[in-house]
Structures are given as structure tokens and as C-alpha cells.
Design an enzyme around this catalytic site. Structure first.
Site, PDB file in Angstrom:
ATOM      1  N   HIS A 188      -9.756   1.519  -8.065  1.00 24.64           N
ATOM      2  CA  HIS A 188      -8.377   1.338  -8.520  1.00 24.64           C
ATOM      3  C   HIS A 188      -8.336   0.439  -9.756  1.00 24.64           C
ATOM      4  O   HIS A 188      -7.560   0.665 -10.680  1.00 24.64           O
ATOM      5  CB  HIS A 188      -7.527   0.734  -7.408  1.00 24.64           C
ATOM      6  CG  HIS A 188      -7.525   1.552  -6.157  1.00 24.64           C
ATOM      7  ND1 HIS A 188      -6.864   1.151  -5.015  1.00 24.64           N
ATOM      8  CD2 HIS A 188      -8.103   2.743  -5.862  1.00 24.64           C
ATOM      9  CE1 HIS A 188      -7.039   2.067  -4.074  1.00 24.64           C
ATOM     10  NE2 HIS A 188      -7.795   3.032  -4.565  1.00 24.64           N
TER      11      HIS A 188
ATOM     12  N   GLU B 145       0.833  -1.200   0.000  1.00 24.33           N
ATOM     13  CA  GLU B 145       0.000   0.000   0.000  1.00 24.33           C
ATOM     14  C   GLU B 145       0.872   1.256   0.000  1.00 24.33           C
ATOM     15  O   GLU B 145       0.551   2.255  -0.658  1.00 24.33           O
ATOM     16  CB  GLU B 145      -0.925   0.006   1.217  1.00 24.33           C
ATOM     17  CG  GLU B 145      -1.860  -1.189   1.334  1.00 24.33           C
ATOM     18  CD  GLU B 145      -2.957  -1.201   0.279  1.00 24.33           C
ATOM     19  OE1 GLU B 145      -3.000  -0.260  -0.545  1.00 24.33           O
ATOM     20  OE2 GLU B 145      -3.769  -2.143   0.267  1.00 24.33           O
TER      21      GLU B 145
ATOM     22  N   GLU C  54      -4.486   5.044  -1.030  1.00 20.78           N
ATOM     23  CA  GLU C  54      -3.339   4.232  -0.628  1.00 20.78           C
ATOM     24  C   GLU C  54      -2.729   4.739   0.680  1.00 20.78           C
ATOM     25  O   GLU C  54      -2.208   3.938   1.474  1.00 20.78           O
ATOM     26  CB  GLU C  54      -2.279   4.211  -1.740  1.00 20.78           C
ATOM     27  CG  GLU C  54      -2.778   3.787  -3.125  1.00 20.78           C
ATOM     28  CD  GLU C  54      -3.336   2.371  -3.189  1.00 20.78           C
ATOM     29  OE1 GLU C  54      -3.427   1.707  -2.141  1.00 20.78           O
ATOM     30  OE2 GLU C  54      -3.683   1.931  -4.292  1.00 20.78           O
TER      31      GLU C  54
ATOM     32  N   GLU D 126      -3.984  -5.346  -8.255  1.00 20.60           N
ATOM     33  CA  GLU D 126      -5.304  -5.055  -7.689  1.00 20.60           C
ATOM     34  C   GLU D 126      -6.418  -5.830  -8.378  1.00 20.60           C
ATOM     35  O   GLU D 126      -7.281  -6.415  -7.711  1.00 20.60           O
ATOM     36  CB  GLU D 126      -5.552  -3.549  -7.750  1.00 20.60           C
ATOM     37  CG  GLU D 126      -4.616  -2.802  -6.806  1.00 20.60           C
ATOM     38  CD  GLU D 126      -4.720  -1.291  -6.897  1.00 20.60           C
ATOM     39  OE1 GLU D 126      -4.721  -0.642  -5.847  1.00 20.60           O
ATOM     40  OE2 GLU D 126      -4.790  -0.758  -8.025  1.00 20.60           O
TER      41      GLU D 126
ATOM     42  N   GLU E 261     -11.019  -0.620  -3.714  1.00 17.20           N
ATOM     43  CA  GLU E 261     -10.236  -1.289  -4.752  1.00 17.20           C
ATOM     44  C   GLU E 261     -10.913  -1.265  -6.118  1.00 17.20           C
ATOM     45  O   GLU E 261     -10.235  -1.276  -7.147  1.00 17.20           O
ATOM     46  CB  GLU E 261      -9.939  -2.733  -4.348  1.00 17.20           C
ATOM     47  CG  GLU E 261      -9.021  -2.874  -3.138  1.00 17.20           C
ATOM     48  CD  GLU E 261      -7.629  -2.317  -3.379  1.00 17.20           C
ATOM     49  OE1 GLU E 261      -7.185  -2.294  -4.542  1.00 17.20           O
ATOM     50  OE2 GLU E 261      -6.982  -1.906  -2.403  1.00 17.20           O
TER      51      GLU E 261
ATOM     52  N   HIS F 237      -4.956   3.206   3.204  1.00 17.92           N
ATOM     53  CA  HIS F 237      -4.735   1.766   3.334  1.00 17.92           C
ATOM     54  C   HIS F 237      -3.438   1.461   4.086  1.00 17.92           C
ATOM     55  O   HIS F 237      -3.370   0.486   4.842  1.00 17.92           O
ATOM     56  CB  HIS F 237      -4.696   1.115   1.951  1.00 17.92           C
ATOM     57  CG  HIS F 237      -5.982   1.242   1.205  1.00 17.92           C
ATOM     58  ND1 HIS F 237      -6.120   0.856  -0.117  1.00 17.92           N
ATOM     59  CD2 HIS F 237      -7.198   1.713   1.583  1.00 17.92           C
ATOM     60  CE1 HIS F 237      -7.358   1.094  -0.515  1.00 17.92           C
ATOM     61  NE2 HIS F 237      -8.026   1.612   0.505  1.00 17.92           N
TER      62      HIS F 237
END
Length: 526
Positions: A246, A114, A144, A209, A243, A147
Site C-alpha cells: 500500500h 480499513e 482492505e 499508511e 501494508e 483487513h
């Protein structure tokens, strides 16, 4: 009092044309695009061989105010649950010890991924020219950062509420001597931030991801719940809600280069290299952590891998990108074969080198062995026999002086490190698909374990110069390496790593020193 004609006119006009009581976020997003400006030149650290189109859109059309409101609500739910509800219930001490040890590795290693994803997303912001595309990457940078904090918080929470905090509270300094650390850095750091920004996007968003988020972050919540861990699902499911955006960023990266001639020339090769390098680490490591690091099993790792990687990602997700010329990696079929035995091969190396870790590793018990044999026929006659022999020789007992790594060397089973993936490999005991091959470059020998990695190395040998644990510590005695790497508990002598999860019979530096284990370089014989 009579109202003025002007007031009456205004009132009548409002009745016909009602004033808006709110503005939709999508309208604000559209309006904000008018404030965009052109950059004279991109400032990305490394040049990219791809050209990213200037009109690329962002699928989720996130604006800062709505983003902040959304993430704040998620954090309130997450930390409120952890700091109030789960703490009152004593959740930290309801986790099965084997799984509590596994989370020392998972949360710590994922934190590194991350953290590097922050830089990777920022590199993409620097490289993109379309305003909407930049906006999507910027939101991911913020994700990020969040995370990274969440993964660190898991270790922090365990440090306070789990009965054995050693490893949770100091893994950042201890992990560097572990045999799995450099491989993790290879996929979670080098692949995300080193070189071409679009190639980094392929590594992070299209593979890391879109492919491995599900078997890692989603599957780990199932295994955690089965082993009494309510902490990990609380955090990781919150991570997973970000996610999808992403993955959409990765999709838009491909869209932005779809008409670039470089895409037809390089994209599928970059995708295949990214997939193989990452699966070479994730496939065995996740399978090993899930199946060997748990008491209560969810399903065989090979089934999880097949569902999420082979079918969902390799078939459905990559299939959707087919109209842009993207093909499923040529190495996907070989990776599918690896998913059956590779994590068992890695388990041998991990158990053999347990003193270098920062978690306690218990050998499979009778119930575990029955489960392995039922789901992987042939396991008992190969791996089971070795583990049972180690246990008889005193694997758990510090008085025995038995180090499995020495047993491997004495029986002609050298441990090598694959230069491309940095994953440990024991060719003479492996049931997987790999085989040893050794090359020399710049006066240095390099061990490789498979055709795909060998091809990558032969094309760019200078890209894989990282020295491995055996080269780093050649000729050094094991207890010295552990002490130097801070692999001891607060008393300065008891190891953080242990070959069991009990509170007694703990190994110390003196126990390791008595064994006289010295690191050889297995490549010296070639």
C-alpha cells in the site's frame, strides 16, 4: 517396436529445447498487460485536479492467482493460531484487563479505517489510467476487505473469550456518542474518501499508511504482548504484511503525477494538510491508549512517535520522494512538540467524559504515576494532582455521584471540540502547544486550537461543518444520552463504560441521573 521417425524427431528436439516446467509470476504479469484496454473516460465520483500519467508501473507486479495463494496461506496461519492454539491456551483471559479495554477502542476504530480504505483504493482505480497502476490499487481493495474482516474478528474473538465482552460485541452502535468517535471519522473516513482521489491517496497511502501504520499497527503488537495479549499480534502482524504494497501504491501515485504542473502547485499543501489533520488525532489518541490503557509499559510514546513519524517517515520516506518535488510537511516540527504533552491533555478529557465511552477506564495508580513523572517531568504536579483529587472525590464509586466533567465545568475548565480535527480540548488545563480561537461562519460558532487547523478552516470553512457532541446534545441530561446511544449492558441499566476495571461497584443509569449532569454548549458564551 521401433519408434516412428516423427516420434524420434520430436524426442530429439525436446532434448535440445527443453519444454518449460513452470512460468514465473512476473512473466505472467507482463503477458497479462497485453489484455489491457483503454477507458473512454474515468468514472470516479469526484474530479481530481491532478493528471495521472498513463505509463506508471506497479512495483510488486501482483497477479490474482499469486495474490490469492499468498493471502490464503496467511489466513490459514492466522485463524489456525487463533481458533486452535490460543483458544486451547485460554489466551483471551490472560490479557490484562486495562489492555483488554483498550482493544475495544483500537480494533473497532481501525475497522472503520480499513472499511473506508476499500472505497479510497477503488476511487484511485477509477482515476488511474495505467494498467499496472490500476492493478496495484485493485490488490489494495482486496487487502482492505481482508483487513476489515480481521479487525472485526478481533472484537468477535474477544467477545467470545474475554471476561468482559460488553464493548467488544456492540461498539458499532455505542461508539457514536463517544467524544473520540467524530475525530476518528474525520481522519479514517472523511480524509480517505471525500473529494479529490489523489488527495485521498495522500491521506490514506502517503500519510495514513506510510506514516502512522508503524506507530499504530506495529507498535500496538509490542504493547499488546507486554500486557499478555497474544491475539492482537497474531492478527495485526498479518495485516502489516500487506501494508508495504500500500505504501508502494502511494509512492507510485506520486510518481504518476510528478510531471503534472498541478503537482508543483498543490501536492505539498495537500500533504501538509493531510499530515496535520491526521497527527492532530493520532498523536494524542494513540499515546493516550498506549500509556493510559496499559499496565505494563513498553517505552514513552514520545520516543515511539519520534522514531516512526519524525525520523523514519518525515526524514527517510519523504526524503526518497524529494526528487519528485515532495517536501517534509511544514507542520512536522509543531507536531513533534505536540507528541510530548498532547496525549496527556486528551487523557483529562477522556477520563472526564468516561460515561460516554464503551470501555472501562481505570485512573493511573501509584506505579503508573511514578512512570509518567519519570518520563514526562512535571506530569505529577499537573495531571497527577487532578487525577488524585478526582479519586478522593469518588471517581470510582457510583454512590458518590461524582462526574469529572461536572468538576471541570465547576472549576472553569470548559471542554471544547476542535472543528477541523474534532478532538476534545481543555485550553485552561492544556500543557500542549494549542490555544483556543473562535470564529463564526454561516451563523455558527467554531472553536479551533492551532494555527495549522485554523488556516485550513479559514480557506475551506464549508468543509468542516460537522456538529460536535456538545452541539448535538446541548441541554440534554447525560443518562438520557447514554440510554439513547445504547451505552448500557444486556441488563438495560448498567453502563458499558466504567471508571475502573473491577467487577463490583458498577455504575448504572440511575447513578448517572442522580448526578444531574447536563451538556452545555461552551461556545454559547462567545
Amino acid at each position: 517396436m521401433a519408434i516412428s521417425l516423427a516420434t524420434k524427431a520430436a524426442t530429439d528436439a525436446l532434448k535440445v529445447n527443453r519444454a518449460p516446467v513452470g512460468v514465473e509470476p512476473q512473466e505472467v504479469h507482463k503477458w497479462l498487460q497485453s489484455f489491457n484496454w483503454d477507458f473512454k473516460e474515468n468514472r470516479t465520483k469526484y474530479p481530481t485536479k491532478y493528471h495521472m500519467a498513463n505509463e506508471t508501473k506497479e512495483q510488486f507486479k501482483v497477479i490474482a492467482k499469486e495474490y490469492a495463494r499468498m493471502e490464503a496461506a496467511k489466513d490459514e496461519r492466522q485463524f489456525g493460531t487463533l481458533l486452535d492454539g490460543l483458544t486451547r491456551l485460554g489466551a483471551g483471559n490472560k490479557v490484562h484487563p486495562r489492555w483488554g479495554e483498550t482493544m475495544k477502542v483500537i480494533s473497532n476504530f481501525l475497522e472503520v479505517g480499513e472499511y473506508n480504505a476499500i472505497a479510497a483504493s477503488a476511487m484511485l482505480w477509477d482515476s488511474a489510467t495505467a494498467a499496472e497502476q490500476k492493478n496495484g490499487y485493485l490488490a489494495q481493495v482486496l487487502d482492505e476487505i481482508r483487513h476489515t474482516h480481521q479487525c472485526a474478528f478481533i472484537n468477535h474473538y474477544y467477545s467470545k473469550h474475554y471476561h468482559d465482552p460488553a464493548g467488544h460485541n456492540d461498539a458499532r452502535r455505542t461508539r457514536a456518542i463517544g467524544p473520540l468517535w467524530k475525530g476518528m471519522k474525520r481522519v479514517f473516513a472523511d480524509g480517505f474518501i471525500s473529494g479529490d482521489a489523489v488527495e485521498c491517496s495522500v491521506n490514506l497511502q502517503l500519510v495514513g499508511e506510510a506514516c502512522f501504520t508503524n506507530p499504530l499497527i506495529v507498535a500496538v503488537t509490542e504493547w499488546a504482548s507486554a500486557n499478555g495479549d497474544e491475539i492482537t499480534p497474531t492478527v495485526f502482524l498479518s495485516v502489516e504484511t500487506d501494508e508495504l504494497r500500500h505504501m508502494a501504491n502511494g509512492y507510485q501515485t506520486v510518481v504518476s503525477i510528478a510531471n503534472d504542473p498541478a503537482s508543483a502547485k498543490f501536492l505539498n499543501t495537500d500533504l501538509n494538510n493531510a499530515f496535520w489533520t491526521q497527527q492532530k488525532y493520532f498523536t494524542p489518541v494513540l499515546g493516550y491508549l498506549f500509556e493510559y490503557g496499559s499496565k505494563f509499559k513498553v517505552e514513552p510514546w514520545v520516543k515511539t512517535w519520534n522514531r516512526w513519524v519524525y525520523e523514519d517517515w518525515g526524514g527517510i520516506w519523504i526524503g526518497r520522494l524529494g526528487k519528485y518535488g515532495v517536501e517534509s510537511p511544514a507542520s512536522l516540527r509543531d507536531a513533534k512538540r505536540d507528541a510530548y504533552w498532547a496525549h496527556h491533555d486528551l487523557a483529562l478529557a477522556a477520563y472526564a467524559m468516561w460515561p460516554l465511552g464503551f470501555a472501562r477506564l481505570a485512573l493511573p495508580d501509584e506505579e503508573d504515576q511514578a512512570w509518567f513523572e519519570a518520563n514526562y517531568p512535571g506530569w505529577a504536579d499537573h495531571y497527577g494532582k487532578i487525577f488524585n483529587e478526582w479519586k478522593k472525590l469518588g471517581y470510582e464509586d457510583p454512590k458518590s455521584g461524582f462526574i469529572p466533567y461536572q468538576w471541570l465545568l465547576a472549576n472553569g475548565h470548559d471542554v471544547y471540540i476542535d472543528r477541523v480535527s474534532q478532538v476534545p480540548f481543555i485550553p485552561s488545563l492544556a500543557k500542549g502547544t494549542g490555544s483556543l480561537r473562535v470564529h463564526e461562519f454561516n451563523g455558527k460558532k467554531h472553536s479551533l486550537t492551532d494555527d495549522w487547523g485554523e488556516r485550513q478552516w479559514l480557506i475551506e470553512p464549508e468543509r468542516y461543518e460537522c456538529h460536535n457532541v456538545f452541539e448535538q446534545y446541548e441541554g440534554r441530561e447525560l443518562s438520557e444520552v447514554i440510554a439513547e446511544g445504547h451505552g448500557v449492558r444486556s441488563d438495560g441499566k448498567t453502563l458499558i463504560a466504567q471508571p475502573h476495571t473491577r467487577g463490583d461497584n458498577l455504575w448504572t443509569l440511575e447513578d448517572i441521573k442522580r448526578a444531574g449532569c447536563v451538556f452545555p454548549d461552551p461556545l454559547a458564551k462567545f
